[in-house]
Write an enzyme that holds these catalytic residues in place. Structure first.
Site, short mmCIF file in Angstrom:
data_model
loop_
_atom_site.label_atom_id
_atom_site.label_comp_id
_atom_site.label_asym_id
_atom_site.label_seq_id
_atom_site.Cartn_x
_atom_site.Cartn_y
_atom_site.Cartn_z
N TYR A 294 5.15 7.10 5.27
CA TYR A 294 6.22 7.99 4.81
C TYR A 294 6.93 8.72 5.93
O TYR A 294 7.89 9.46 5.69
CB TYR A 294 5.69 8.94 3.73
CG TYR A 294 5.69 8.24 2.38
CD1 TYR A 294 6.67 8.48 1.45
CD2 TYR A 294 4.72 7.27 2.10
CE1 TYR A 294 6.70 7.81 0.24
CE2 TYR A 294 4.74 6.59 0.89
CZ TYR A 294 5.73 6.86 -0.04
OH TYR A 294 5.76 6.17 -1.23
N ALA B 258 0.85 -1.20 0.00
CA ALA B 258 0.00 0.00 0.00
C ALA B 258 0.88 1.24 0.00
O ALA B 258 1.86 1.32 0.75
CB ALA B 258 -0.91 0.00 1.22
N LYS B 259 0.53 2.21 -0.83
CA LYS B 259 1.23 3.49 -0.83
C LYS B 259 0.47 4.39 0.14
O LYS B 259 -0.36 5.22 -0.25
CB LYS B 259 1.26 4.08 -2.25
CG LYS B 259 2.20 5.26 -2.43
CD LYS B 259 2.29 5.66 -3.90
CE LYS B 259 3.13 6.90 -4.11
NZ LYS B 259 4.57 6.66 -3.82
N ALA B 260 0.74 4.18 1.42
CA ALA B 260 -0.03 4.80 2.49
C ALA B 260 0.69 6.04 3.03
O ALA B 260 1.92 6.06 3.15
CB ALA B 260 -0.27 3.81 3.61
#
Length: 336
Positions: free
Chosen positions: A171, A165-167
């Site tokens: 980051y 998942a690019k959550a």
């Protein structure tokens, strides 16, 4: 001052509204807990006009990220494809970075979002030429290259988060690693996984060249990038072998060439890792060849991959109305 123009228009929950009206509550769940997902997409100026690179792949990954994070998408796939084109057209952008983001709102505040229907979608776009600041290099053989630092921070494990998942919340890991690298005088950080193998940059995937073979970390603990996948295709066309394997820091130091790839960074050669020069400390021939081939694709000059470039003027008969009502943005859209 915002890096966006005062006249910037945002697509927010189904309506195009002025950026200064695209507000969220300070009590939004996504703000407090990082419970959102996003994409980075780029549009390029081509001989036939503005075109978005691999729009469908990016949008599919956005939906996959939302599924992994249990975010119930309030819009369908076709609507979001159309919306990203709308944002570019409304802002009169030819070349731009596009940022779709999906997040929980302010219906509840506690780690578990009690109202799973309280999901919002926003899409912004702006001009963003270079992700990295100018290289410290001063010669033609090292210009437009970067120096990177292996980080003391480790990349998330598949047993701690859903790494595909690019959550938004993930980051924080990238932020800490990049701050460390920048403070030490480098352009980018390279993170390792919990076993000590190379994972990825703070916002990029890693490739090295050794004996004319291209190596990249396996996708076990990384976000498999769309640019990464693009390089696989281009390398195959150029008869450059590609191997996915567990890479160690030793192999970075001993590489003949190294480069980073990603939507924001595109393809960026690396000439130094920590205190070690990569190869002879200049941009190598395979990096140069792949970068040239990549740019041919991005500007619509490679017939084989023209299907990756979506003309923003190609507008299907898709409504921007959301699957749920959102009167506030619909009312504000009249002021655009």
């Amino acid at each position: 001052m915002s890096f966006l123009s005062k006249n910037t228009v945002i697509w927010y929950d189904g309506a195009l509204i002025p950026e200064h009206h695209a507000n969220i509550s300070v009590m939004s769940h996504g703000l407090h807990y990082g419970s959102g997902v996003f994409e980075g997409v780029r549009a390029y100026s081509t001989k036939s006009g503005s075109a978005i690179f691999r729009l469908e792949a990016h949008t599919k990954r956005l939906f996959n990220s939302a599924k992994l994070m249990n975010l119930l998408m309030p819009f369908d796939y076709e609507t979001l494809l159309h919306a990203q084109k709308e944002v570019l057209l409304k802002n009169k952008l030819l070349a731009a970075y596009i940022r779709p983001i999906v997040f929980y709102g302010d219906a509840s505040l506690g780690v578990y979002p009690k109202n799973l229907q309280d999901v919002h979608v926003a899409i912004a776009a702006w001009s963003w030429d270079n992700y990295f600041t100018a290289s410290t290099a001063s010669t033609a053989s090292t210009a437009n290259s970067v120096k990177v630092k292996t980080s003391t921070f480790r990349r998330h494990s598949v047993n701690s988060v859903l790494t595909k998942a690019k959550a938004t919340g993930y980051y924080t890991n990238s932020l800490l690693a990049l701050q460390e690298a920048k403070n030490a005088g480098y352009h980018e950080a390279i993170l390792m996984d919990l076993e000590g193998f190379i994972a990825e940059g703070s916002s990029s995937n890693v490739f090295i060249v050794k004996d004319k073979i291209l190596y990249t970390p396996t996708d076990a603990n990384i976000l498999p990038g769309i640019t990464r996948d693009t390089i696989f295709h281009l390398a195959r066309d150029l008869n450059i072998p590609v191997v996915e394997k567990n890479l160690t820091r030793n192999e970075l130091y001993l590489a003949d060439e190294m480069f980073l790839v990603g939507t924001a960074v595109e393809l960026m050669p690396v000439i130094q890792v920590d205190h070690i020069k990569i190869g002879s400390g200049v941009i190598g021939p395979i990096s140069t060849c792949l970068k040239s081939s990549f740019h041919q694709v991005l500007h619509g000059n490679n017939i084989k991959y023209q299907h990756w470039m979506t003309d923003i003027n190609d507008q299907p008969n898709v409504s921007s109305n959301p699957l749920k009502a959102f009167k506030k943005t619909e009312e504000m859209s009249s002021s655009v």
